[in-house]
Design an enzyme around this catalytic site. Structure first.
Site, PDB file in Angstrom:
ATOM      1  N   ARG A   4      -3.913   2.181  13.787  1.00  0.00           N
ATOM      2  CA  ARG A   4      -4.462   0.900  14.239  1.00  0.00           C
ATOM      3  C   ARG A   4      -4.002   0.537  15.651  1.00  0.00           C
ATOM      4  O   ARG A   4      -4.697  -0.211  16.344  1.00  0.00           O
ATOM      5  CB  ARG A   4      -4.143  -0.217  13.245  1.00  0.00           C
ATOM      6  CG  ARG A   4      -2.698  -0.626  13.095  1.00  0.00           C
ATOM      7  CD  ARG A   4      -2.618  -1.765  12.096  1.00  0.00           C
ATOM      8  NE  ARG A   4      -1.285  -2.355  12.057  1.00  0.00           N
ATOM      9  CZ  ARG A   4      -1.010  -3.479  11.414  1.00  0.00           C
ATOM     10  NH1 ARG A   4      -1.968  -4.129  10.772  1.00  0.00           N
ATOM     11  NH2 ARG A   4       0.211  -3.977  11.410  1.00  0.00           N
ATOM     12  N   ASN A   5      -2.837   1.041  16.098  1.00  0.00           N
ATOM     13  CA  ASN A   5      -2.457   0.816  17.492  1.00  0.00           C
ATOM     14  C   ASN A   5      -3.474   1.465  18.422  1.00  0.00           C
ATOM     15  O   ASN A   5      -3.910   0.865  19.405  1.00  0.00           O
ATOM     16  CB  ASN A   5      -1.065   1.402  17.747  1.00  0.00           C
ATOM     17  CG  ASN A   5       0.039   0.606  17.078  1.00  0.00           C
ATOM     18  OD1 ASN A   5       0.422  -0.460  17.534  1.00  0.00           O
ATOM     19  ND2 ASN A   5       0.533   1.130  15.957  1.00  0.00           N
ATOM     20  N   LYS A  62       8.983   2.378   8.862  1.00  0.00           N
ATOM     21  CA  LYS A  62       8.888   3.052  10.159  1.00  0.00           C
ATOM     22  C   LYS A  62       9.353   2.142  11.292  1.00  0.00           C
ATOM     23  O   LYS A  62       9.130   0.938  11.272  1.00  0.00           O
ATOM     24  CB  LYS A  62       7.454   3.511  10.419  1.00  0.00           C
ATOM     25  CG  LYS A  62       7.047   4.743   9.618  1.00  0.00           C
ATOM     26  CD  LYS A  62       5.734   5.314  10.107  1.00  0.00           C
ATOM     27  CE  LYS A  62       5.379   6.590   9.347  1.00  0.00           C
ATOM     28  NZ  LYS A  62       4.149   7.204   9.842  1.00  0.00           N
ATOM     29  N   ASN A  78       0.820  -1.210   0.000  1.00  0.00           N
ATOM     30  CA  ASN A  78       0.000   0.000   0.000  1.00  0.00           C
ATOM     31  C   ASN A  78       0.858   1.267   0.000  1.00  0.00           C
ATOM     32  O   ASN A  78       0.718   2.148  -0.853  1.00  0.00           O
ATOM     33  CB  ASN A  78      -0.908  -0.063   1.236  1.00  0.00           C
ATOM     34  CG  ASN A  78      -1.888   1.093   1.323  1.00  0.00           C
ATOM     35  OD1 ASN A  78      -1.807   1.893   2.247  1.00  0.00           O
ATOM     36  ND2 ASN A  78      -2.802   1.187   0.386  1.00  0.00           N
ATOM     37  N   GLY A 122       4.290   1.369  -0.322  1.00  0.00           N
ATOM     38  CA  GLY A 122       5.319   1.289  -1.341  1.00  0.00           C
ATOM     39  C   GLY A 122       4.826   1.752  -2.699  1.00  0.00           C
ATOM     40  O   GLY A 122       5.513   2.489  -3.417  1.00  0.00           O
ATOM     41  N   PHE A 153      11.394  -8.584   6.714  1.00  0.00           N
ATOM     42  CA  PHE A 153      11.990  -9.135   5.492  1.00  0.00           C
ATOM     43  C   PHE A 153      13.299  -8.447   5.098  1.00  0.00           C
ATOM     44  O   PHE A 153      13.887  -8.773   4.071  1.00  0.00           O
ATOM     45  CB  PHE A 153      10.996  -9.030   4.329  1.00  0.00           C
ATOM     46  CG  PHE A 153       9.711  -9.781   4.549  1.00  0.00           C
ATOM     47  CD1 PHE A 153       9.726 -11.099   4.982  1.00  0.00           C
ATOM     48  CD2 PHE A 153       8.485  -9.171   4.344  1.00  0.00           C
ATOM     49  CE1 PHE A 153       8.546 -11.792   5.193  1.00  0.00           C
ATOM     50  CE2 PHE A 153       7.295  -9.850   4.553  1.00  0.00           C
ATOM     51  CZ  PHE A 153       7.325 -11.171   4.981  1.00  0.00           C
ATOM     52  N   LYS A 203       6.110   6.577  18.775  1.00  0.00           N
ATOM     53  CA  LYS A 203       4.728   7.097  18.715  1.00  0.00           C
ATOM     54  C   LYS A 203       3.706   5.971  18.767  1.00  0.00           C
ATOM     55  O   LYS A 203       2.558   6.180  19.200  1.00  0.00           O
ATOM     56  CB  LYS A 203       4.543   7.963  17.470  1.00  0.00           C
ATOM     57  CG  LYS A 203       4.897   7.277  16.137  1.00  0.00           C
ATOM     58  CD  LYS A 203       3.698   6.695  15.428  1.00  0.00           C
ATOM     59  CE  LYS A 203       4.094   6.061  14.112  1.00  0.00           C
ATOM     60  NZ  LYS A 203       2.933   5.539  13.353  1.00  0.00           N
TER      61      LYS A 203
END
Length: 423
Positions: free
Chosen positions: A344-345, A145, A20, A22, A122, A278
């Site tokens: 989402r966290n 990140k 998404n 990239g 990866f 963060k």
């Protein structure tokens, strides 16, 4: 900044990764390489992990009479035919100068600028596959990140890549929700790149002598400093003088769009740490949101979190971190705000409190078993701090970890992060 003039060579750019984010970055880059053919080869390679899919029914490209919608085709074939990443960035038109390439080695071949944008787990495997195919004078920017943390040390993903490939790599981070950037909604980002001295085109006078008498040939220097301010393990090869100098000005040209504003800084460690820490603060913000304590409580968590992020950077990267990175850059405060509002966290932590279940259970139900970056980073950072006896100096980071472990309650957060008044 250097003034860019005419050069014999041009930079070739490859995007390593096609998810998404990239694919979104590939779109940004390809728009700029096309607009600046004097500096860049217009065609942009995008490495794609090959898989076979049919065009989803929800896609505007879906046609029940077409073999592309009824039979499986290689993802690279679909991207190159439709100029759209139908799986990871659907319904967003891509510039025609992007070429999806399933061969990692072929996609990076002869590229002078590599943009890394892939899941961090990866990195090692893919870097091993790239060895021997990357130009020795290539340079990179990591859009991955976070940082790698253990009880022994903290490693920037940019430096992990650089050490594996023998090149210098900077970082990009900010309040960047991929779909919003792809839709060309206004946003900002921070690119961190500390140009290696051997890439400078301006000789530096030796101390105590006149410039005419003696100048250092920086292209003969192979050493540079890492994020800790120490001599890096990597011995770099200077970029050829035929290429436009890869400095802050060139990176601004490469990444900046009318809808995607870029500020280029030299603080790679600060930008990278902001993208990691963060996520822990976002968990804490989600916890108090789940209790319906309101915006005041969330603002208090964000303020405390920002101070601890800044303190962490200065304490453990004192020779390179610029504390203003956390308070002035998109990679700092802006990314924190976005993560504590819709990341989402934040969302998963909020759900765990609302449903009265562990965040691990939320991860299983909402993320198909994937682990949140915030939970893993919270564990790693706590282990790092505890090994140095510093956990009490970071009450929010430590309390978030203890809540995740079931050692503390969310309701206790105000007392856990309270700072004693000094009269």
């Amino acid at each position: 900044m250097a003034t860019l003039g005419a050069h014999e060579g041009k930079h070739k750019v490859t995007i390593v990764g096609s998810g998404n984010w990239g694919t979104t970055i590939a779109k940004v880059i390809a728009e700029n390489t096309k607009e600046h053919p004097d500096l860049f080869e217009p065609d942009v390679q995008m490495w794609v992990y090959e898989e076979e899919i049919t065009i989803p029914e929800a896609s505007k490209l879906h046609d029940s009479s077409s073999e592309y919608s009824t039979e499986k085709h290689k993802l690279t074939t679909l991207i190159n035919y439709f100029h759209e990443n139908v799986k990871y960035l659907p319904n967003i038109a891509l510039p025609h100068n992007i070429t999806a390439n399933p061969s990692l080695q072929d996609s990076v071949k002869d590229s002078t600028i590599l943009i890394f944008n892939l899941p961090h787990q990866f990195i090692d495997k893919l870097c091993d596959q790239m060895k021997g195919f990357v130009l020795p004078y290539a340079r990179g920017v990591s859009c991955i990140k976070g940082v790698s943390v253990s009880s022994e040390d903290i490693k920037l993903f940019s430096e992990s890549i650089g050490e594996k490939l023998g090149i210098y790599v900077g970082a990009l981070s900010g309040a960047n929700i991929a779909n919003e950037v792809a839709l060309e909604k206004f946003s900002e980002t921070t690119v961190a790149y500390d140009p290696p001295p051997m890439d400078s085109r301006n000789p530096t006078p030796k101390e105590g002598r006149t410039p005419q008498a003696s100048q250092l040939d920086l292209t003969k220097i192979t050493e540079h400093k890492d994020s800790s301010g120490l001599k890096s393990k990597v011995r770099l090869t200077p970029q050829p003088s035929e290429l436009p100098p890869l400095d802050h000005q060139l990176l601004h040209i490469l990444f900046h769009r009318p809808y995607f504003h870029v500020h280029v800084v030299s603080d790679v460690a600060g930008v990278s740490l902001g993208g990691a820490l963060k996520n822990i603060v976002a968990l804490a913000a989600g916890f108090v949101a789940g209790l319906e304590w309101g915006d005041n409580a969330k603002a208090a968590i964000m303020r405390i979190g920002l101070l601890e992020m800044r303190k962490f950077g200065k304490m453990f990267f004192e020779n390179s971190v610029r504390t203003a990175t956390f308070t002035e850059e998109s990679a700092g405060v802006a990314d924190l705000i976005t993560s504590c509002s819709s990341g989402r966290n934040y969302r998963c932590a909020k759900m765990s409190v609302e449903r009265k279940i562990s965040i691990g259970e939320v991860e299983k139900s909402e993320l198909n078993g994937q682990m949140l970056q915030g939970t893993s980073t919270a564990h790693e950072v706590y282990g790092f701090l505890k090994a140095r006896g510093k956990e009490d100096e970071f009450p929010l980071l430590t309390s978030t970890y203890r809540i995740l472990q079931g050692e503390a309650k969310v309701e206790d957060l105000p007392n856990l992060v309270a700072k004693p008044n000094e009269f």
